[in-house]
Design an enzyme around this catalytic site. Structure first.
Site, PDB file in Angstrom:
ATOM      1  CE  LYS A  18      35.894  34.735  53.947  1.00  0.00           C
ATOM      2  NZ  LYS A  18      36.428  34.060  55.146  1.00  0.00           N
TER       3      LYS A  18
ATOM      4  CD  GLN B 293      35.518  34.215  58.846  1.00  0.00           C
ATOM      5  OE1 GLN B 293      35.100  33.767  57.798  1.00  0.00           O
ATOM      6  NE2 GLN B 293      36.541  35.056  58.898  1.00  0.00           N
TER       7      GLN B 293
ATOM      8  CG  ASP C 171      39.801  29.286  54.826  1.00  0.00           C
ATOM      9  OD1 ASP C 171      39.681  30.117  53.894  1.00  0.00           O
ATOM     10  OD2 ASP C 171      39.124  29.343  55.875  1.00  0.00           O
TER      11      ASP C 171
END
Length: 286
Positions: free
Chosen positions: A54, A98, A121
């Site tokens: 990322k 994460q 997300d």
């Protein structure tokens, strides 16, 4: 004859190139650089790898990327305090935590502490609720990547029977809604599904995310089906999917490979969500 192999790397690269051009324009016209903050709790090796991917993608598109590494035993309130600080930072447009988190942390509470506008997300309850109401303003990256991949390949969802083997909030549930929004008829299967093969054989489009290498064999797939493999498994030093690719591709009409299928699309959709959030922040300030 064999299936058409869907090249996720190529499609994702085209999207990322376009996003980089849009980000350049945003900087030149408004002095705004899309910014992503990523929080990692502990040192899970797979999570470290995903964050490196990322970071690299952000740097290539001239986005700002900030990583916050917190110790494994960090308190829940400390994580939430950091999130609230980042919620208030105008240079940060997207925030990700994460996953998975250590078991002592309440994943739902932590995700709910991210500002819905910065939840790139797409997992905040507000964004999930919007999705159920048909508002796809911010959607989870993997389902969005799958939808985009099929669209770019000219594969229509209208009237198709889609079978998804996964019911997680990251893949299966949001994908079910997004497929339904596009007039597909969707069956969601999982570990407690009885007679799974009966379901998979009836699928026009089969999406698999079970985390078991070679789980889907050719006898489980209908002739001419489209097969989307979301699995990532390490077997004897190789990365393989949940589908027996070599055999299933002889029966399917189109199939995504692993690696090089859905994975690159997930990262591209994350960048798109960050860029969209940066553009929306400008409109809110106007």
């Amino acid at each position: 004859m064999g299936a058409r192999v869907i090249d996720g790397r190529r499609i994702a690269a085209e999207i990322r190139k376009q996003l980089a051009e849009e980000a350049k324009l945003l900087w030149e016209e408004h002095g705004v650089r899309p910014g992503l903050a990523a929080i990692l709790v502990g040192s899970d090796p797979a999570s470290e790898v995903y964050l490196r991917i990322k970071r690299k993608a952000c740097e290539e598109a001239s986005f700002e990327f900030r990583k916050y590494s917190l110790p494994e035993n960090v308190g829940e309130e400390d994580v939430i305090e950091l999130l609230q600080k980042l919620n208030g930072e105008s240079s940060i447009h997207g925030i990700i935590v994460q996953l998975p988190l250590p078991p002592h942390l309440d994943e739902n509470r932590i995700i709910a502490s991210i500002s819905p506008e910065k939840d790139v997300d797409g997992l905040h309850p507000v964004n999930m609720g919007r999705l159920l109401l048909g508002d796809e303003a911010i959607t989870p990256c993997t389902p969005t990547g799958i939808i985009t991949l099929l669209s770019k390949e000219g594969i229509s969802l209208r009237g198709k029977h889609v079978v998804i083997i996964n019911r997680s909030k990251i893949v299966g549930r949001p994908l079910m809604v997004m497929m339904t929004n596009r007039d597909a008829t969707v069956t969601v299967c999982h570990s407690k599904t009885v007679n799974l093969t009966d379901h998979t054989r009836s699928a026009d489009i089969l999406v698999v995310a079970v985390g078991k290498p070679m789980f889907i064999t050719e006898d489980m797939v209908k002739d001419g089906a489209v097969v989307v493999d979301v699995g990532i498994n390490r077997v004897e030093g190789r990365i393989v999917g949940d589908v027996d690719f070599e055999r299933v591709k002889e029966k399917a009409s189109a199939i995504t490979p692993v690696p090089g299928g859905v994975g690159p699309m997930t990262v591209a959709m994350l960048l798109k969500n960050v860029l969209d959030a940066a553009k929306k922040s400008l409109r809110r300030e106007a």
